[in-house]
Design a protein around this motif. Structure first.
Motif, short mmCIF file in Angstrom:
data_model
loop_
_atom_site.label_atom_id
_atom_site.label_comp_id
_atom_site.label_asym_id
_atom_site.label_seq_id
_atom_site.Cartn_x
_atom_site.Cartn_y
_atom_site.Cartn_z
N LEU A 144 0.88 -1.11 -0.11
CA LEU A 144 0.01 0.08 -0.15
C LEU A 144 0.84 1.40 -0.02
O LEU A 144 1.79 1.46 0.76
N SER A 145 0.54 2.20 -0.72
CA SER A 145 1.43 3.09 -1.06
C SER A 145 1.07 4.31 0.18
O SER A 145 2.06 5.22 0.43
N ASN A 146 -0.17 4.65 0.46
CA ASN A 146 -0.50 5.43 1.43
C ASN A 146 -0.78 5.02 2.78
O ASN A 146 -1.92 4.69 3.10
N GLN A 147 0.19 4.85 3.61
CA GLN A 147 -0.12 4.25 5.23
C GLN A 147 -0.29 5.15 5.94
O GLN A 147 -0.82 4.98 7.05
N ALA A 148 -0.45 6.44 5.62
CA ALA A 148 -0.78 7.50 6.75
C ALA A 148 -2.29 7.58 6.72
O ALA A 148 -2.88 8.02 7.83
N ASP A 149 -3.15 7.48 5.52
CA ASP A 149 -4.54 7.67 5.74
C ASP A 149 -5.22 6.14 5.66
O ASP A 149 -6.30 6.13 5.81
#
Length: 513
Positions: free
Chosen positions: A463-468
């Motif tokens: 997964l590229s966006n682990q902040a959201d």
């Protein structure tokens, strides 16, 4: 004068015959010489298919003790046992398909001896009958149009057959042959299915095994060292009762420590209770999602001396379950151990034979485990209707009961798909989705599916966006991944799914709405 001479001759002949055939009490000599002669052997003379451990018994109307001669030569010259006081003896560790000769000499109280006749028998063959029996577990369907048949293949002797492939089978649907290539028919074996092989190893540690305990433990160590992946073993010892030494585990270190810790137990043997305890440790189950298959392996050097459980209770406990028994020495009851050992009975005349016998048991367990097959194919049938199927082994020389499998399935909801890797396929979206929408603060599940590939799919996720977003792959099924949306509405992330077994890639977007 001639008449007188003839009369004298006849008188002398009659006197001699009378002297030879009668004793002082008027009985015939041949009757006297057979008093005390062993007779009526069991197994009967010239018996065949005798087990590798057998109780030799006979009748005798007068005796003080017996000597038994037993060998492969005729007449038997090897003195097997001497001066026994009962008309029976247990012989163990016999070779397969071998003729043995035996003779019993009875010793009388007056010091004389009477030799019985030479008897013989032939042990059973180790050569299994040719052919295949198919035992159906269940038939299930899965969208888009898969039919799965779970079954087992045995030889007529009940042993597992583990070497069949897709090309060995013929499949018919509504009495018409199913094309292997067009249906993408595929056979899965144990290694590719969710399978657990549970094995209970039950070791007799009563006082009678004291001098052989070290060799017994070495044989047990060889057994656990040869375990296969997906096999869990539990270790028990039993004398006064069955004691769990190590619960089910695949950890070889724990199994080794457990076996090494076993010491000499009590002078009483709860054989039947040990069978009941061991057989109660697992439940066999067969489904598309989970297979559990268990086996009890029990070693003893004697009989049940405690009497707290009965043979019938032991046999009832093992009903429908597989048990191997290993009998050590001549104090065993082979008839009882053959009944309990419904999957196989081994007799050891010497403790040195135990290791090879344990390894043979383990090999048979493995073959039985590998005899479970899962056959999957894509059916061309459509619509809400039932269809029959039949599965055969090609050129099967066996044509008795269970030489084929038959069943039925419903094709409701079946639809067509293309080869490849897809996420969240359905009848509405047979090629899956490219976007997974997630409500903020909630979860959504993505399921990867590989269709019409040569190997069973094995998946990795990134997964590229682990902040959201948070991502968690199912610990038991890596085709399933859960996504949690924790960012602001409109946040997006790129997901890359790889089927490493088939070198396929699928990308899709997750978005918070």
């Amino acid at each position: 004068m001639k008449l007188l001479k003839l009369s004298l001759i006849l008188f002398c002949v009659a006197f001699l015959v009378s002297s030879c055939s009668l004793s002082g009490d008027g009985e015939e000599n041949n009757t006297i010489t057979t008093v005390g002669k062993p007779n009526t052997p069991t197994p009967a003379h010239n018996s065949i298919d005798v087990e590798s451990a057998v109780v030799l018994s006979w009748k005798c109307d007068s005796y003080s003790s017996f000597d038994v001669y037993f060998s492969k030569s005729n007449p038997p010259t090897d003195l097997y046992i001497q001066n026994i006081s009962t008309p029976n003896v247990t012989v163990v560790g016999l070779n397969f398909q071998t003729r043995y000769y035996w003779k019993v000499v009875s010793h009388q109280k007056d010091g004389t001896s009477v030799s019985g006749d030479v008897w013989s028998f032939v042990t059973k063959s180790n050569d299994n009958s040719a052919g295949y029996l198919l035992v159906k577990s269940n038939i299930q369907t899965k969208l888009p149009s898969f039919v799965n048949i779970m079954f087992q293949v045995l030889d007529p002797a009940g042993n597992g057959v583990d070497n069949l492939t897709t090309t060995n089978f013929d499949l018919y649907e509504d009495n018409l042959p199913v094309s292997v290539s067009e249906s993408y028919l595929n056979i899965k074996k144990r290694e590719e299915t969710p399978y657990t092989l549970k094995t209970v190893l039950m070791l007799d540690n009563s006082t009678s095994v004291q001098q052989n305990l070290a060799e017994i433990k070495n044989a047990a160590l060889s057994f656990v060292s040869s375990k296969i992946p997906q096999q869990e073993i539990a270790i028990y010892k039993f004398s006064e009762d069955a004691v769990l030494v190590q619960d089910f585990t695949s950890d070889l270190g724990k199994l080794t420590s457990a076996i090494n810790s076993i010491g000499v137990g009590f002078y009483t043997t709860d054989l039947y209770g040990a069978v009941v305890t061991g057989a109660g440790r697992w439940t066999d189950s067969f489904s598309y999602d989970n297979i559990v298959q268990g086996t009890l392996v029990l070693l003893t050097d004697g009989t049940d001396t405690q009497g707290s459980s009965t043979l019938n209770q032991a046999l009832s406990a093992i009903s429908g379950k597989r048990v191997y028994t290993v009998g050590l020495g001549t104090e065993i009851d082979p008839v009882v151990l053959q009944k309990i050992g419904n999957a196989g009975f081994y007799s050891s005349g010497s403790v040195s034979e135990l290791t090879s016998q344990f390894l043979e048991v383990q090999l048979n367990i493995q073959k039985y485990a590998n005899s479970f097959y899962s056959l999957e194919y894509m059916s061309p049938k459509r619509g809400n209707s039932y269809h029959t199927l039949r599965l055969f082994v090609k050129d099967n020389p066996y044509n008795g009961a269970n030489y084929y499998i038959t069943g039925s399935f419903n094709s409701l909801g079946f639809y067509s798909i293309y080869p490849g890797l897809f996420v969240n396929t359905s009848a509405e979206y047979p090629e899956g989705i490219d976007t997974l929408k997630i409500t903020k603060g909630e979860y959504e599940i993505a399921t990867a599916s590989t269709y019409l590939a040569s190997n069973v799919g094995q998946y990795s996720w990134s997964l590229s966006n682990q902040a959201d977003f948070e991502m968690s792959v199912d610990s038991t099924d890596n085709s399933i991944c859960k996504f949690y949306g924790k960012g602001a509405n409109g946040s997006q992330g790129n997901v890359l799914v790889q089927d490493t077994a088939n070198q396929l890639i699928k990308q899709f977007i997750v978005i918070i709405r």
